[in-house]
Scaffold this motif. Structure first.
Motif, PDB file in Angstrom:
ATOM      1  N   PRO A   1     -37.848  -3.941  31.917  1.00 35.78           N
ATOM      2  CA  PRO A   1     -38.775  -5.072  31.947  1.00 35.78           C
ATOM      3  C   PRO A   1     -37.985  -6.372  31.987  1.00 35.78           C
ATOM      4  CG  PRO A   1     -38.713  -4.118  29.744  1.00 35.78           C
ATOM      5  CD  PRO A   1     -37.770  -3.321  30.587  1.00 35.78           C
TER       6      PRO A   1
ATOM      7  N   TYR B   1     -38.363 -10.572  32.019  1.00 38.46           N
ATOM      8  CA  TYR B   1     -39.213 -11.755  31.930  1.00 38.46           C
ATOM      9  C   TYR B   1     -38.345 -12.990  31.713  1.00 38.46           C
ATOM     10  CZ  TYR B   1     -42.799 -14.953  30.185  1.00 38.46           C
ATOM     11  OH  TYR B   1     -43.604 -16.030  29.988  1.00 38.46           O
TER      12      TYR B   1
ATOM     13  N   GLN C   1     -28.582  -6.989  25.709  1.00 34.34           N
ATOM     14  CA  GLN C   1     -28.376  -6.697  24.289  1.00 34.34           C
ATOM     15  C   GLN C   1     -28.060  -5.210  24.140  1.00 34.34           C
ATOM     16  OE1 GLN C   1     -31.836  -9.178  22.366  1.00 34.34           O
ATOM     17  NE2 GLN C   1     -30.038  -9.153  21.037  1.00 34.34           N
TER      18      GLN C   1
ATOM     19  N   ASN D   1     -47.649 -12.778  33.223  1.00 30.64           N
ATOM     20  CA  ASN D   1     -46.948 -12.142  32.132  1.00 30.64           C
ATOM     21  C   ASN D   1     -47.894 -11.224  31.345  1.00 30.64           C
ATOM     22  OD1 ASN D   1     -46.028 -12.959  28.887  1.00 30.64           O
ATOM     23  ND2 ASN D   1     -44.649 -11.873  30.248  1.00 30.64           N
TER      24      ASN D   1
ATOM     25  N   GLU E   1     -35.380 -13.987  32.957  1.00 33.22           N
ATOM     26  CA  GLU E   1     -33.994 -13.640  32.626  1.00 33.22           C
ATOM     27  C   GLU E   1     -33.065 -14.082  33.750  1.00 33.22           C
ATOM     28  OE1 GLU E   1     -33.292 -12.594  29.737  1.00 33.22           O
ATOM     29  OE2 GLU E   1     -34.948 -11.383  28.955  1.00 33.22           O
TER      30      GLU E   1
ATOM     31  N   GLN F   1     -44.093  -6.701  27.505  1.00 34.94           N
ATOM     32  CA  GLN F   1     -43.045  -5.701  27.701  1.00 34.94           C
ATOM     33  C   GLN F   1     -43.600  -4.278  27.854  1.00 34.94           C
ATOM     34  OE1 GLN F   1     -40.216  -5.974  24.517  1.00 34.94           O
ATOM     35  NE2 GLN F   1     -38.795  -4.527  25.430  1.00 34.94           N
TER      36      GLN F   1
ATOM     37  N   ASP G   1     -33.164  -3.110  27.951  1.00 36.26           N
ATOM     38  CA  ASP G   1     -33.528  -4.528  28.036  1.00 36.26           C
ATOM     39  C   ASP G   1     -32.736  -5.206  29.143  1.00 36.26           C
ATOM     40  OD1 ASP G   1     -35.432  -4.629  26.102  1.00 36.26           O
ATOM     41  OD2 ASP G   1     -34.089  -5.297  24.503  1.00 36.26           O
ATOM     42  N   ALA G   2     -33.307  -6.261  29.693  1.00 34.70           N
ATOM     43  CA  ALA G   2     -32.629  -6.960  30.784  1.00 34.70           C
ATOM     44  C   ALA G   2     -31.596  -7.951  30.277  1.00 34.70           C
ATOM     45  CB  ALA G   2     -33.655  -7.683  31.649  1.00 34.70           C
ATOM     46  N   ASP G   3     -31.653  -8.266  28.982  1.00 36.23           N
ATOM     47  CA  ASP G   3     -30.806  -9.350  28.474  1.00 36.23           C
ATOM     48  C   ASP G   3     -29.430  -8.878  28.023  1.00 36.23           C
ATOM     49  OD1 ASP G   3     -31.532  -7.923  26.292  1.00 36.23           O
ATOM     50  OD2 ASP G   3     -32.451  -9.572  25.201  1.00 36.23           O
TER      51      ASP G   3
ATOM     52  N   ARG H   1     -27.664 -11.868  22.311  1.00 40.12           N
ATOM     53  CA  ARG H   1     -28.087 -12.358  23.607  1.00 40.12           C
ATOM     54  C   ARG H   1     -27.221 -13.555  23.992  1.00 40.12           C
ATOM     55  NH1 ARG H   1     -32.684 -13.446  26.908  1.00 40.12           N
ATOM     56  NH2 ARG H   1     -34.206 -11.926  26.192  1.00 40.12           N
TER      57      ARG H   1
ATOM     58  N   ASP I   1     -42.030  -9.245  34.840  1.00 36.62           N
ATOM     59  CA  ASP I   1     -43.268  -9.418  34.077  1.00 36.62           C
ATOM     60  C   ASP I   1     -43.769 -10.865  34.205  1.00 36.62           C
ATOM     61  OD1 ASP I   1     -45.301  -9.165  32.259  1.00 36.62           O
ATOM     62  OD2 ASP I   1     -44.018  -9.068  30.494  1.00 36.62           O
TER      63      ASP I   1
ATOM     64  N   LYS J   1     -37.929 -13.642  23.465  1.00 35.39           N
ATOM     65  CA  LYS J   1     -39.324 -13.972  23.734  1.00 35.39           C
ATOM     66  C   LYS J   1     -40.229 -13.763  22.534  1.00 35.39           C
ATOM     67  CE  LYS J   1     -37.720 -14.213  27.875  1.00 35.39           C
ATOM     68  NZ  LYS J   1     -36.317 -13.949  28.167  1.00 35.39           N
ATOM     69  N   TYR J   2     -39.675 -13.232  21.478  1.00 32.80           N
ATOM     70  CA  TYR J   2     -40.549 -12.901  20.361  1.00 32.80           C
ATOM     71  C   TYR J   2     -40.132 -13.628  19.098  1.00 32.80           C
ATOM     72  CZ  TYR J   2     -41.625  -9.026  23.420  1.00 32.80           C
ATOM     73  OH  TYR J   2     -41.984  -8.263  24.479  1.00 32.80           O
TER      74      TYR J   2
ATOM     75  N   ARG K   1     -35.368 -11.410  11.943  1.00 30.75           N
ATOM     76  CA  ARG K   1     -35.930 -10.348  12.770  1.00 30.75           C
ATOM     77  C   ARG K   1     -35.565  -8.981  12.207  1.00 30.75           C
ATOM     78  NH1 ARG K   1     -37.046 -10.576  18.167  1.00 30.75           N
ATOM     79  NH2 ARG K   1     -37.434  -8.370  17.979  1.00 30.75           N
TER      80      ARG K   1
HETATM   81  N1  UDP Z   1     -39.833  -8.961  28.178  1.00 28.25           N
HETATM   82  C1  UDP Z   1     -40.862  -8.739  29.087  1.00 28.25           C
HETATM   83  N2  UDP Z   1     -42.054  -9.339  28.882  1.00 28.25           N
HETATM   84  C2  UDP Z   1     -42.307 -10.127  27.798  1.00 28.25           C
HETATM   85  C3  UDP Z   1     -41.268 -10.316  26.854  1.00 28.25           C
HETATM   86  C4  UDP Z   1     -40.052  -9.712  27.056  1.00 28.25           C
HETATM   87  O1  UDP Z   1     -40.672  -8.025  30.069  1.00 28.25           O
HETATM   88  O2  UDP Z   1     -43.416 -10.648  27.684  1.00 28.25           O
HETATM   89  C5  UDP Z   1     -38.518  -8.327  28.395  1.00 28.25           C
HETATM   90  C6  UDP Z   1     -37.315  -9.260  28.317  1.00 28.25           C
HETATM   91  O3  UDP Z   1     -37.025  -9.836  29.564  1.00 28.25           O
HETATM   92  C7  UDP Z   1     -36.217  -8.340  27.845  1.00 28.25           C
HETATM   93  C8  UDP Z   1     -36.953  -7.347  26.950  1.00 28.25           C
HETATM   94  O4  UDP Z   1     -38.329  -7.403  27.350  1.00 28.25           O
HETATM   95  O5  UDP Z   1     -35.658  -7.621  28.938  1.00 28.25           O
HETATM   96  C9  UDP Z   1     -36.803  -7.680  25.462  1.00 28.25           C
HETATM   97  O6  UDP Z   1     -37.167  -9.004  25.232  1.00 28.25           O
HETATM   98  P1  UDP Z   1     -36.388  -9.933  24.201  1.00 28.25           P
HETATM   99  O7  UDP Z   1     -34.922  -9.856  24.450  1.00 28.25           O
HETATM  100  O8  UDP Z   1     -37.017 -11.272  24.260  1.00 28.25           O
HETATM  101  O9  UDP Z   1     -36.771  -9.247  22.839  1.00 28.25           O
HETATM  102  P2  UDP Z   1     -35.846  -8.847  21.625  1.00 28.25           P
HETATM  103  O10 UDP Z   1     -34.496  -8.451  22.147  1.00 28.25           O
HETATM  104  O11 UDP Z   1     -35.789 -10.047  20.784  1.00 28.25           O
HETATM  105  O12 UDP Z   1     -36.586  -7.693  21.000  1.00 28.25           O
END
Ligand code: UDP
Ligand code: MG
Length: 328
Positions: free
Chosen positions: A24, A26, A112, A85, A28, A88, A108-110, A213, A57, A219-220, A145
């Motif tokens: 997913p 969003y 992490q 949007n 990025e 996820q 995840d796309a970021d 990251r 997304d 995003k949360y 978190r």
């Molecule tokens: N993401 C998405 N839609 C959303 C929020 C997040 O597709 O509405 C994707 C985001 O691009 C990432 C993954 O879900 O690849 C996790 O998001 P994020 O890194 O913000 O969350 P965290 O790592 O804090 O759980």
């Protein structure tokens, strides 16, 4: 029912996709190419036929253009773009629906999650597990978190009797047929192992790398924790009681009515034989209410039964999950 040749990894049948990676994405923008540079070498080294499904997304930065360029460069990488949007979980569901591999990996796309962990996860899958879940043993997120999610993880483990340390890690691998049996709503992708394990699926967990990251923002925030808790209640209820609503509502209803009835009777006896006036006793109002609330709960249980039956009969959905059928 589909007849599946599960765990058949010899892909003599040319071009058959074995592994689908669902991501997913969003907003990025700065991570897209980095992700590609990290992921592509790992996947091409696997020696298995793969595809990567990037689900945009509803990004409103340059993400989509970059994803398209990425597809032009390497058509193993496919792109689905949402109109807006949706979140996820829906993004993952879209990826699952589109995926043709027997094994689906989410990421995840970021960055992490570390794509280098993918071979390790696949090795574990080859041992015969249906789901292998990553455990961010050394999680690089803010304490605000990490702390709520530690608690959420404990609650999920107790309620669903699965013993995982970390449900929230996106890096996971699933057999496709497991996902075919699970519907995903809200923010529920994290519960797939819990739901699946309730279905009798074999779940394993292995420690994976986790990184902070570098680009873009998370995003949360804290509100997610509340949604996670509401989801836990919903899933617990659906898994445990939705097949027998009368048992839960009915039991509570009978209990409430009964207590109400007994105490009300006592108050009436006192009024009749000992001349204690009812109008000065708030308890009387409470117990009378209990009789009616209890009766309403029983009615609710009945309604639940009707809805549950309509659902299963109307959709032809069975009340069980089959792994395979042997009939030859
Ligand atoms: N993401 C998405 N839609 C959303 C929020 C997040 O597709 O509405 C994707 C985001 O691009 C990432 C993954 O879900 O690849 C996790 O998001 P994020 O890194 O913000 O969350 P965290 O790592 O804090 O759980
Ligand atoms: Mg992240």
């Amino acid at each position: 029912m589909k007849n599946k040749e599960t765990k058949n990894t010899n892909s003599l049948s040319s071009g058959k996709i074995e592994i689908s990676v669902v991501i997913p994405v969003y907003n990025e923008d700065d991570n897209v190419w980095l992700l590609y540079d990290n992921l592509e070498p790992v996947l091409s080294k696997l020696g298995r036929n793969y595809e990567v499904i990037l689900v945009d997304d509803g990004s409103n930065d340059g993400t989509y253009n970059k994803l398209r360029q990425l597809h032009e460069k390497n058509n193993h990488f496919k792109v689905i773009k949402f109109r807006r949007n949706f979140g996820q979980t829906p993004a993952m569901r879209a990826g699952f629906d589109f995926a043709s591999g027997g094994i689906i990996i989410t990421l995840d796309a970021d960055l992490q999650n570390d794509p280098e962990d993918i071979p390790k996860i696949l090795e574990k899958m080859d041992e015969g597990y249906d789901i292998v879940s990553g455990w961010r043993k050394n999680r690089k997120d803010k304490a605000s978190r990490r702390f709520p999610s530690t608690i959420a993880n404990k609650i999920i483990s107790v309620l669903f009797r699965v013993r995982l340390h970390d449900y929230g890690c996106t890096l996971k691998a699933y057999r496709k047929e497991v996902l075919d049996n699970i519907e995903l709503y809200g923010e529920m992708h994290r519960y797939i192992p819990a739901i699946a394990s309730w279905m009798g699926v074999k779940v394993a967990e292995i420690p994976v790398n986790h990184r902070a990251r570098k680009f873009g923002k998370a995003k949360y925030g804290i509100s997610r924790t509340i949604r996670v808790i509401l989801d836990i209640i919903t899933i617990k209820f659906i898994l445990t009681y939705s097949k027998k609503p009368m048992q839960i509502f009915g039991l509570a209803g009978v209990f409430t009515s009964l207590v109400g009835f007994i105490v009300t009777s006592y108050l009436i006896v006192e009024r009749l034989f000992f001349d204690k006036p009812l109008s000065t006793r708030p308890l009387f109002i409470l117990t009378i209410s209990m009789i009616f609330i209890g009766m309403q709960m029983i009615t609710m249980g009945l309604l639940g039964e009707i809805m549950m039956r309509t659902y299963h009969e109307g959709t032809g959905k069975p009340t069980y999950v089959i792994r395979e059928i042997v009939d030859k």
